[in-house]
Structure formats: structure tokens, C-alpha cells
Design an enzyme around this catalytic site. Structure first.
Site, PDB file in Angstrom:
ATOM      1  N   CYS A 103      -5.359  -3.018   2.106  1.00  0.00           N
ATOM      2  CA  CYS A 103      -5.232  -3.087   3.566  1.00  0.00           C
ATOM      3  C   CYS A 103      -6.575  -3.271   4.271  1.00  0.00           C
ATOM      4  O   CYS A 103      -7.124  -4.360   4.315  1.00  0.00           O
ATOM      5  CB  CYS A 103      -4.477  -1.872   4.084  1.00  0.00           C
ATOM      6  SG  CYS A 103      -3.729  -2.152   5.731  1.00  0.00           S
TER       7      CYS A 103
ATOM      8  N   THR B 124      15.704   5.589  27.560  1.00  0.00           N
ATOM      9  CA  THR B 124      15.656   4.215  28.058  1.00  0.00           C
ATOM     10  C   THR B 124      14.453   3.928  28.955  1.00  0.00           C
ATOM     11  O   THR B 124      14.390   2.873  29.571  1.00  0.00           O
ATOM     12  CB  THR B 124      16.947   3.874  28.826  1.00  0.00           C
ATOM     13  OG1 THR B 124      17.081   4.757  29.938  1.00  0.00           O
ATOM     14  CG2 THR B 124      18.170   4.003  27.931  1.00  0.00           C
TER      15      THR B 124
ATOM     16  N   GLY C 109      20.969  -0.816  35.339  1.00  0.00           N
ATOM     17  CA  GLY C 109      19.609  -1.312  35.488  1.00  0.00           C
ATOM     18  C   GLY C 109      19.143  -2.046  34.252  1.00  0.00           C
ATOM     19  O   GLY C 109      19.787  -2.027  33.193  1.00  0.00           O
ATOM     20  N   ILE C 110      17.993  -2.677  34.362  1.00  0.00           N
ATOM     21  CA  ILE C 110      17.532  -3.565  33.303  1.00  0.00           C
ATOM     22  C   ILE C 110      17.030  -2.810  32.078  1.00  0.00           C
ATOM     23  O   ILE C 110      17.192  -3.276  30.941  1.00  0.00           O
ATOM     24  CB  ILE C 110      16.461  -4.531  33.843  1.00  0.00           C
ATOM     25  CG1 ILE C 110      16.253  -5.701  32.878  1.00  0.00           C
ATOM     26  CG2 ILE C 110      15.149  -3.794  34.137  1.00  0.00           C
ATOM     27  CD1 ILE C 110      15.461  -6.851  33.475  1.00  0.00           C
TER      28      ILE C 110
ATOM     29  N   SER D  79       0.518  -2.611   7.247  1.00  0.00           N
ATOM     30  CA  SER D  79      -0.065  -2.994   8.532  1.00  0.00           C
ATOM     31  C   SER D  79       1.038  -3.054   9.583  1.00  0.00           C
ATOM     32  O   SER D  79       1.917  -3.912   9.510  1.00  0.00           O
ATOM     33  CB  SER D  79      -0.746  -4.367   8.398  1.00  0.00           C
ATOM     34  OG  SER D  79      -1.226  -4.829   9.645  1.00  0.00           O
TER      35      SER D  79
ATOM     36  N   LEU E 168      24.000   4.436  30.555  1.00  0.00           N
ATOM     37  CA  LEU E 168      23.998   3.049  31.038  1.00  0.00           C
ATOM     38  C   LEU E 168      24.122   3.071  32.553  1.00  0.00           C
ATOM     39  O   LEU E 168      25.143   3.497  33.098  1.00  0.00           O
ATOM     40  CB  LEU E 168      25.155   2.283  30.405  1.00  0.00           C
ATOM     41  CG  LEU E 168      25.076   0.753  30.384  1.00  0.00           C
ATOM     42  CD1 LEU E 168      23.841   0.272  29.636  1.00  0.00           C
ATOM     43  CD2 LEU E 168      26.334   0.177  29.741  1.00  0.00           C
TER      44      LEU E 168
ATOM     45  N   GLU F 182       0.826  -1.201   0.000  1.00  0.00           N
ATOM     46  CA  GLU F 182       0.000   0.000   0.000  1.00  0.00           C
ATOM     47  C   GLU F 182       0.868   1.262   0.000  1.00  0.00           C
ATOM     48  O   GLU F 182       1.862   1.345   0.717  1.00  0.00           O
ATOM     49  CB  GLU F 182      -0.885  -0.015   1.250  1.00  0.00           C
ATOM     50  CG  GLU F 182      -1.745   1.212   1.453  1.00  0.00           C
ATOM     51  CD  GLU F 182      -2.557   1.153   2.733  1.00  0.00           C
ATOM     52  OE1 GLU F 182      -3.505   1.943   2.860  1.00  0.00           O
ATOM     53  OE2 GLU F 182      -2.252   0.312   3.616  1.00  0.00           O
TER      54      GLU F 182
ATOM     55  N   SER G   4      18.064   0.222  30.730  1.00  0.00           N
ATOM     56  CA  SER G   4      19.164   0.688  29.879  1.00  0.00           C
ATOM     57  C   SER G   4      19.943  -0.494  29.309  1.00  0.00           C
ATOM     58  O   SER G   4      20.487  -0.413  28.200  1.00  0.00           O
ATOM     59  CB  SER G   4      20.091   1.633  30.646  1.00  0.00           C
ATOM     60  OG  SER G   4      20.709   0.992  31.736  1.00  0.00           O
TER      61      SER G   4
ATOM     62  N   LYS H  79      -9.061   2.389  -2.458  1.00  0.00           N
ATOM     63  CA  LYS H  79      -9.378   1.845  -1.136  1.00  0.00           C
ATOM     64  C   LYS H  79     -10.754   2.310  -0.702  1.00  0.00           C
ATOM     65  O   LYS H  79     -11.091   3.498  -0.811  1.00  0.00           O
ATOM     66  CB  LYS H  79      -8.312   2.291  -0.134  1.00  0.00           C
ATOM     67  CG  LYS H  79      -8.389   1.635   1.227  1.00  0.00           C
ATOM     68  CD  LYS H  79      -7.184   2.038   2.074  1.00  0.00           C
ATOM     69  CE  LYS H  79      -7.142   1.356   3.418  1.00  0.00           C
ATOM     70  NZ  LYS H  79      -5.931   1.717   4.190  1.00  0.00           N
TER      71      LYS H  79
END
Length: 563
Positions: free
Chosen positions: A156, A408, A305-306, A193, A302, A41, A308, A116
Site C-alpha cells: 500500500c 438521512t 425531501g431530497i 486503499s 421518509l 493488504e 431522505s 511494510k
């Protein structure tokens, strides 16, 4: 008739470049004997073009690009025709003045063959701002090797008419119903999509339902690539008249695949598990956002931590370790473990790092603000100052050296405002801003499991051993802005918080509905209040990569000042 499914990654608004990309696909398809190439599309524009569609000069250039494509086909592959997604001027000054259309481009000529009918105007879609609906579905008759073929053409949303499968559908006609008595040899749906988990399976179900309704195979061709906050996963396919998948293109990468209705079957690839699809979609989103905006390198803070850590992994998978730089900015409240974890992660990923302690800068702000405040900054003010110091340092490095600064923060934090404007929210792209914290934990656990090994290797990451690391995954979440701080000091446990947020954000539930479903009344009211009060922050956030059914960004349209 030999077809070629061209799953393309366009650059939005680059009509000439996209036309050249389509020509390259046609030339490659011609070498394999293709007679008709199918592109997604609005493939000449890239989806979504948004207000570029309002620029008259760009619309005028479309006809020139289509004419050049027709001339190039005549010169290089005269036996090939291609369906191209275009914005067709209606010829009327009344608004909207365009059709979302398909053009059949052949050697030396082109013509519009479909428009369309169903124009989505929900979530991230805003097509009624630009397009008027087509009046009827299209049937294209073409001569192939086996004789004359009748091809039904849809775009679509025209395929998304099964409320039972979807849970909802647009008001308007059913384009498939009008095709049921047309004795089609093939239904073609050309789409753009966006990705979200589970959508590939839903597309298969819709294609299968259409095939059984019409009694013919269905060819579905989807755009691939990241355009701003939207990620398109491709995963184009063909189902036979019984609804079985007989050809499957890969997800999250460009592909050109031949398929011949006479032979029925093509290459059927297994799509990745949902968690791998999510990871690959995020990688694609980072890679394309950087490349299409002119960035070759990325920068992030950084912390150990999880959040970053996951963004660092995604950045390296998207751009390569040598193109990602991390800044470590410890304060007096940063634990030695966090600094060690950050450095260990950087080593595993091959990141360049710089460490810039902020204690002295904190002292300078305390001294400068004390006269105005009558005391040194304290409490939340002092905590936010630390975040803003870090944000300023990151922006300074980004300004000086030119990388893309990656934010982050996760969706849970953005939802309740557990983030600092002009601090940790700084950046050009919020990579995991559509992942709840519980999803961050799940994705990192998968990355550290043997099940991710093949994906990691394919994306240039270390294939064996821990990647994020147990030390990072298992530590209690903390912003480390004061001694012994934990996220749980200010927020409910994420196991409680995230389901409430999902109900409020993606299902539009009210606190009263949550209580009726068993939620604690005080907790439901508190979370709802936090969500509402943080709207002004989200309005100023970096673009968020959308990977869920409802993300903060262009599809989230809540007022800031509201009762």
C-alpha cells in the site's frame, strides 16, 4: 508466470472465514492455470482490524489459519502459491510489536516475505499504533514457466512516494528507490486503499510512475468492500513498463482476474464516471455495513425531501425494495406536497410505508412540559421536539422489528449543526453524512438522467423514468418544523456554504485564509463558528460512510472544548 489478482471483500477479524475465502480464490485460480495468487493488504484480517490486533488469542489463531491454508493448498491445488497479508509478531515485547507483512503460502508451508515500510498515521489510518516499519523492501524470487522471476514486493503506502502527484507524502524512506537497481521482472503492490473521488486515477498515475522508475510492469491489488465507515472500491490494475494500463478489474465488486506477464495484456474494463463511482461506493457501503453487522433489512424516515429520497434509493439499491421500510411522520407543518412526494417515491422504489402523524404526540409534550417551562415549548425547543418525536418513533420500530435504522442527514448539516441530537441524527449508519448538500442535488440529478440508466438496471432499480423525481429535486430545502420554513432562513445558500465548508473541513483553512481568498468576513466567521460549536453533536453521530478526502468520523479528531 500466470498470476491471479484476487480482489477480495473480507470480514474484519474473521481470520478463519477470510482464510477460506482466500482458499476458494486459489482453487478457482488454479483451474485457470494460475501459479501465484495475489491478495490485498492484511487480507487474512480485513482492513482495518484496529484494536483486534491487540488481542493475543486472535494473533495466536493466525498461525493456525495459515497452517490450515497451506495444508488445503497441498490437498486441492499444490501448484499454486498465494501472497497473504498478515500481522507478523516481531518477537519483541517493545511496542508496537507487530509488522504489517506479507506471507507466501505454498503447499504445506508458509513464510514471511515482506514487511511494510511506510506506515500511514493520518486521516483514518493509525498504523503506528500497532505496527513497526520494515527495514527494507523485499525481492522475492520464484520459478515460473519462463524461468526464475524477481518480484519486488510493496504494501500500500510503500507506493505512495510521489509528492508531486500526491501533494504530500509520509516522512521516511522511498521503498521504490531501493528497488531501482534490483532488475525486477515485476513490482507487486498489495493494498487496502479506501475510495474517494479521483483516487482511482491517482493510483494509476502512481503505478505508472513506479513502472517507469523500475523499468518493469506494476501489479496493484486492492481490497474491496465496506468495513464500518470505510468503503474500499477495489479497481485493481496492471500497468506495463511504459505505464499503460493493460489489465483493469472492476470497481466496487469482488473479482478474480488472470494476468500473464509474457502476454502483457489482460481485460481492460472502463471504470465508471466519477459520479457513478460515488453512487456505487455508497451502495456498497450500505450493503456491507448491513450484512457484516447482521442486518437484512433497513428502516428510514421518509419526509418528501431530497436527503431522505437519496438514502431510500441507496438502501433499495443495496438491499432490495422488499427489504426497506419507510416511516412517514407528518406534522401540522408538513406540506401536502411533501407527503405526496414521499408516497410517490415509495411507489417507484417498491417500499413498504407506514404513516404515523405526530400532531397528537406534539400536543402531549406541550402539555407535559408547560408546567416546567412556565409555557408551552416554543421556538427551537418546539422544533427540536418534533425531530425527537420522529427519532423516538423510528427507534421504537427498529427495536421492535430489528431493521438497521438509516440516518438521512448530509455533510453540510452535520458540519454546521443543522440537525437534532436524539432526533433526526438517530440511526445506525449515516449514509450520506459525507455528501455536501450540493453533491446530494448533483447525485439526484444524475440518478434522474438517462446517463444513470445502465447503472440503475445493474443495481435492480427501475431503469427508465424519474427515480427521485423533479418535484423532490426542485423544491426549496426545508425541515418543515414551522410554517413556511426554509433552510435558507437559518443557513447561507448551499452554493455559498458548501465551498466554505469544504475549505474549512477538507483543506483545514482558517477564516482569515478564506477572507484573503475573497470570502465575506462575517460569513466566514459565522460558518467557522457553527462548525466549531457543532463538534459535540458530531461526536455522538452514527458512523458516516466516508467517500471524500476528509469525512467526519475516525479521521476527524477535533476537540469539543477548544478556543
Amino acid at each position: 508466470m500466470q498470476l491471479a489478482l484476487a480482489q477480495l471483500n473480507p470480514l474484519v477479524g474473521d481470520l478463519r472465514g477470510n482464510g477460506e475465502r482466500i482458499l476458494r480464490a486459489c482453487r478457482e485460480a488454479a483451474s485457470g492455470g494460475a501459479e501465484l495468487v495475489l491478495t490485498p493488504e492484511l487480507s487474512l484480517w480485513g482492513y482495518p482490524p484496529r484494536d483486534l490486533l491487540l488481542q493475543g488469542s486472535r494473533l495466536a489463531s493466525q498461525a493456525r489459519v495459515l497452517g490450515q491454508l497451506a495444508a488445503d493448498l497441498a490437498a486441492h491445488c499444490p501448484g499454486v502459491a498465494v501472497l497473504v497479508g498478515i500481522a507478523e509478531p516481531s518477537g519483541s515485547s517493545a511496542l508496537p510489536s507487530l509488522f504489517n507483512a506479507l506471507a507466501l503460502v505454498q503447499a504445506g508451508s508458509w513464510r514471511v516475505v515482506a514487511r511494510k515500510q511506510l506506515l500511514p498515521t493520518y486521516d483514518v489510518f493509525d498504523e503506528q499504533r500497532y505496527f513497526r516499519p520494515g527495514a527494507a523492501p523485499a525481492v522475492l524470487q520464484l520459478n515460473g514457466q519462463a524461468g526464475r522471476l524477481r518480484l519486488g514486493l510493496t504494501i500500500c503506502e510503500d507506493l505512495w512516494v510521489e509528492e508531486e502527484l500526491q501533494g504530500h507524502r509520509l516522512a521516511g524512506p522511498d521503498p521504490l528507490a531501493a528497488l531501482e537497481h534490483q532488475e525486477l521482472d515485476l513490482l507487486i503492490n498489495l493494498s487496502a486503499s479506501p475510495f474517494n473521488p479521483g483516487k482511482a486515477a491517482l493510483r494509476h498515475a502512481l503505478g505508472a510512475r513506479a513502472a517507469r522508475r523500475l523499468g518493469c510492469p506494476v501489479v496493484y491489488v486492492n481490497q474491496v468492500g465496506g468495513n464500518d465507515e470505510l468503503v474500499f472500491d477495489g479497481a485493481s490494475f496492471v500497468v506495463d513498463r511504459a505505464g499503460a494500463v493493460v489489465c483493469q478489474l472492476p470497481s466496487c465488486q469482488e473479482a478474480l482476474e488472470p494476468w500473464n506477464p509474457l502476454h502483457s495484456t489482460g481485460l481492460v474494463r472502463a471504470l465508471p464516471e466519477p459520479i457513478e463511482q460515488l453512487f456505487r461506493a455508497l451502495v456498497l457501503g450500505v450493503r456491507d455495513y448491513a450484512a457484516k453487522c447482521g442486518f437484512g433489512r433497513a428502516l428510514l424516515g421518509l419526509s418528501g425531501g431530497i436527503d431522505s429520497a437519496l438514502v431510500a434509493v441507496l438502501a433499495v439499491a443495496a438491499l432490495g425494495g422488499g427489504q426497506v421500510r419507510a416511516l412517514l411522520m407528518p406534522s401540522p407543518w408538513s406540506s401536502e406536497g411533501s407527503l405526496a412526494d414521499a408516497l410517490a417515491l415509495a411507489s417507484r422504489l417498491g417500499l413498504d410505508t407506514d404513516t404515523v402523524p405526530i400532531a397528537e404526540l406534539m400536543g402531549g409534550f406541550d402539555a407535559a412540559l408547560a408546567p416546567a417551562l412556565g409555557q408551552e415549548p416554543a421556538g427551537l425547543t418546539a422544533e427540536n421536539l418534533q425531530s425527537r418525536i420522529r427519532g423516538t418513533l423510528l427507534m421504537a420500530v427498529a427495536n421492535q422489528d430489528g431493521p438497521l435504522l438509516l440516518s438521512t442527514g448530509n455533510k453540510s448539516e452535520l458540519a454546521v449543526g443543522y440537525c437534532t441530537l436524539y432526533g433526526d441524527m438517530n440511526g445506525g449508519l449515516a449514509v450520506i453524512g459525507d455528501l455536501y448538500k450540493s453533491t446530494v442535488f448533483a447525485l439526484c440529478a444524475w440518478l434522474d438522467s438517462p446517463e444513470s440508466s445502465a447503472c440503475r438496471a445493474a443495481l435492480g432499480l427501475p431503469a427508465e423514468g424519474e427515480l427521485v423525481g423533479a418535484a423532490i429535486r426542485q423544491k426549496p430545502p426545508s425541515a418543515e418544523l414551522r410554517p413556511d420554513q426554509r433552510d435558507s432562513d437559518s443557513l447561507p445558500d448551499y452554493g455559498q456554504l458548501d465551498p466554505l465548508l469544504q475549505a474549512l473541513v477538507e483543506e483545514h483553512r482558517s477564516p482569515e485564509e478564506l477572507v484573503a481568498q475573497g470570502s465575506d468576513p462575517a460569513l466566514a466567521a459565522r460558518v467557522h463558528g457553527l462548525l466549531q460549536r457543532a463538534e459535540f453533536k458530531r461526536r455522538q453521530a452514527a458512523p458516516v460512510l466516508k467517500v471524500s478526502g476528509h469525512a467526519f468520523g475516525s479521521g476527524w479528531r477535533m476537540p469539543i472544548a477548544a478556543g
